[in-house]
Scaffold this motif. Sequence first.
Motif, mmCIF file in Angstrom:
data_model
loop_
_atom_site.group_PDB
_atom_site.id
_atom_site.type_symbol
_atom_site.label_atom_id
_atom_site.label_comp_id
_atom_site.label_asym_id
_atom_site.label_seq_id
_atom_site.Cartn_x
_atom_site.Cartn_y
_atom_site.Cartn_z
ATOM 1 N N GLN A 86 42.082 37.252 -0.007
ATOM 2 C CA GLN A 86 41.138 37.522 -1.097
ATOM 3 C C GLN A 86 41.870 37.928 -2.380
ATOM 4 N N SER A 87 42.944 38.694 -2.200
ATOM 5 C CA SER A 87 43.636 39.262 -3.359
ATOM 6 C C SER A 87 44.883 38.467 -3.759
ATOM 7 N N PHE A 88 45.012 37.234 -3.279
ATOM 8 C CA PHE A 88 46.065 36.262 -3.628
ATOM 9 C C PHE A 88 47.479 36.657 -3.182
ATOM 10 N N ASN A 89 47.849 37.951 -3.311
ATOM 11 C CA ASN A 89 49.187 38.427 -2.922
ATOM 12 C C ASN A 89 50.319 37.664 -3.603
ATOM 13 N N LEU A 90 50.243 37.573 -4.911
ATOM 14 C CA LEU A 90 51.292 36.891 -5.678
ATOM 15 C C LEU A 90 52.126 37.911 -6.449
ATOM 16 N N ILE A 91 53.287 37.459 -6.935
ATOM 17 C CA ILE A 91 54.089 38.302 -7.826
ATOM 18 C C ILE A 91 53.635 37.940 -9.232
ATOM 19 N N THR A 92 52.814 38.790 -9.814
ATOM 20 C CA THR A 92 52.062 38.364 -11.005
ATOM 21 C C THR A 92 52.906 38.268 -12.273
ATOM 22 N N ARG A 93 54.068 38.963 -12.286
ATOM 23 C CA ARG A 93 54.823 38.960 -13.540
ATOM 24 C C ARG A 93 55.826 37.821 -13.641
ATOM 25 N N THR A 94 55.872 36.970 -12.640
ATOM 26 C CA THR A 94 56.814 35.854 -12.741
ATOM 27 C C THR A 94 56.055 34.520 -12.689
ATOM 28 N N THR A 95 56.819 33.427 -12.759
ATOM 29 C CA THR A 95 56.164 32.124 -12.926
ATOM 30 C C THR A 95 55.521 31.621 -11.634
ATOM 31 N N VAL A 96 54.638 30.686 -11.830
ATOM 32 C CA VAL A 96 53.962 30.002 -10.728
ATOM 33 C C VAL A 96 54.992 29.369 -9.791
ATOM 34 N N LEU A 97 55.953 28.647 -10.377
ATOM 35 C CA LEU A 97 56.946 27.958 -9.557
ATOM 36 C C LEU A 97 57.726 28.948 -8.681
ATOM 37 N N LYS A 98 58.149 30.065 -9.261
ATOM 38 C CA LYS A 98 58.914 31.041 -8.481
ATOM 39 C C LYS A 98 58.071 31.626 -7.352
ATOM 40 N N ASN A 99 56.777 31.789 -7.613
ATOM 41 C CA ASN A 99 55.912 32.302 -6.558
ATOM 42 C C ASN A 99 55.832 31.349 -5.365
ATOM 43 N N VAL A 100 55.922 30.058 -5.646
ATOM 44 C CA VAL A 100 55.904 29.094 -4.540
ATOM 45 C C VAL A 100 57.278 29.071 -3.868
ATOM 46 N N LEU A 101 58.332 29.164 -4.677
ATOM 47 C CA LEU A 101 59.696 29.144 -4.126
ATOM 48 C C LEU A 101 59.985 30.334 -3.201
ATOM 49 N N VAL A 102 59.352 31.484 -3.452
ATOM 50 C CA VAL A 102 59.643 32.650 -2.594
ATOM 51 C C VAL A 102 59.308 32.361 -1.134
ATOM 52 N N SER A 103 58.447 31.397 -0.898
ATOM 53 C CA SER A 103 58.097 31.102 0.493
ATOM 54 C C SER A 103 59.297 30.578 1.285
ATOM 55 N N PHE A 104 60.338 30.164 0.587
ATOM 56 C CA PHE A 104 61.530 29.668 1.293
ATOM 57 C C PHE A 104 62.490 30.781 1.701
ATOM 58 N N VAL A 105 62.317 31.978 1.134
ATOM 59 C CA VAL A 105 63.246 33.075 1.461
ATOM 60 C C VAL A 105 62.504 34.385 1.726
ATOM 61 N N PRO A 106 61.589 34.402 2.685
ATOM 62 C CA PRO A 106 60.744 35.595 2.831
ATOM 63 C C PRO A 106 61.483 36.832 3.311
ATOM 64 N N GLU A 107 62.690 36.688 3.813
ATOM 65 C CA GLU A 107 63.362 37.874 4.348
ATOM 66 C C GLU A 107 64.151 38.643 3.279
ATOM 67 N N LEU A 108 64.265 38.068 2.084
ATOM 68 C CA LEU A 108 65.034 38.749 1.042
ATOM 69 C C LEU A 108 64.194 39.794 0.312
ATOM 70 N N THR A 109 64.846 40.639 -0.437
ATOM 71 C CA THR A 109 64.110 41.632 -1.227
ATOM 72 C C THR A 109 63.348 40.933 -2.336
ATOM 73 N N LEU A 110 62.375 41.626 -2.857
ATOM 74 C CA LEU A 110 61.540 41.052 -3.912
ATOM 75 C C LEU A 110 62.397 40.555 -5.075
ATOM 76 N N TRP A 111 63.344 41.384 -5.515
ATOM 77 C CA TRP A 111 64.154 41.003 -6.665
ATOM 78 C C TRP A 111 64.942 39.735 -6.386
ATOM 79 N N ARG A 112 65.537 39.665 -5.207
ATOM 80 C CA ARG A 112 66.309 38.462 -4.857
ATOM 81 C C ARG A 112 65.410 37.240 -4.752
ATOM 82 N N LYS A 113 64.217 37.477 -4.260
ATOM 83 C CA LYS A 113 63.288 36.354 -4.162
ATOM 84 C C LYS A 113 63.054 35.747 -5.534
ATOM 85 N N VAL A 114 62.891 36.636 -6.511
ATOM 86 C CA VAL A 114 62.519 36.173 -7.842
ATOM 87 C C VAL A 114 63.703 35.558 -8.566
#
Length: 237
Positions: A86-114
């Motif tokens: 319901q609440s999307f669970n996205l990283i709102t301050r970064t780009t759409v593309l990066k939000n999709v790319l984070v799905s490839f590295v879910p074990e990293l920290t948020l900063w590294r993901k971005v």
Amino acid sequence: MIEFINVNKTYTNNIKALQNINLKINQGEFVAIIGLSGAGKSTLLRCINRMHDITSGKIMMNQVEVNAIRGSDVRKLRKRVGMIFQSFNLITRTTVLKNVLVSFVPELTLWRKVTGVFTKGQKIKALTALDQVGILDKAYVRVNQLSGGQQQRVALARTLAQNPEIILADEPIASLDPVTSRHVMDDLKRINQAMNISVIMNIHHVEIALEYANRIIGVREGQIIFDGNSTEVTPVV
Ligand code: ADP
Ligand code: ADP
């Protein structure tokens, strides 16, 4: 492909959220789970991808016992079973593309993901997924500049980039206006039909459930009280 066999889930506060659930869902089905708030819908969905553990019984996914898998196999399970909220669970301050790319590295920290470096193949997969939900033109826009409906499509693209077999949708349109809700439902339906991805969705709008889903499961107080074709339901539930 998914089977619940005598599944019970009791939370530590002794609330019996699921009681003796037996259920089979086949590949390609579009299932809506309906029921009042607190009925157990969200718990049912979250046991499938191991966000919750069940208390007893078995959940099978293509011959694999979901509760028996460990460690990195849980991560693999969550790729096969994408989830939107319901609440999307996205990283709102970064780009759409990066939000999709984070799905490839879910074990990293948020900063590294971005800030992570991604392969060309991963970028192509991410852009393809954005195209599949009609927001390729937003790839380099920051998420907090998008409407709610567009944000839900980003979340959908993030799961699609992992080539899921199933998408679990937990009240995906509960925070959207009626018009945007239909866009998101149309996306889910199209993905279900064109890509043969099963969709299992919790929803409290019964009319929308009847319109889009092929099968309706009614839940009350942790038990299934109805399971049938959407044409068999009269909206009284
Ligand atoms: P629904 O999705 O139908 O609203 P839920 O699955 O969220 O229902 O909740 C079913 C029952 O379990 C409710 O009584 C709820 O308060 C309780 N519940 C949900 N999550 C937890 C939790 N993490 N710990 C304890 N009780 C919970
Ligand atoms: P949702 O976004 O699924 O509707 P809720 O707002 O119901 O979630 O609950 C938020 C969090 O609190 C979830 O992790 C849920 O599992 C947990 N929770 C819900 N009901 C209870 C409860 N009665 N006791 C403890 N935790 C709960």
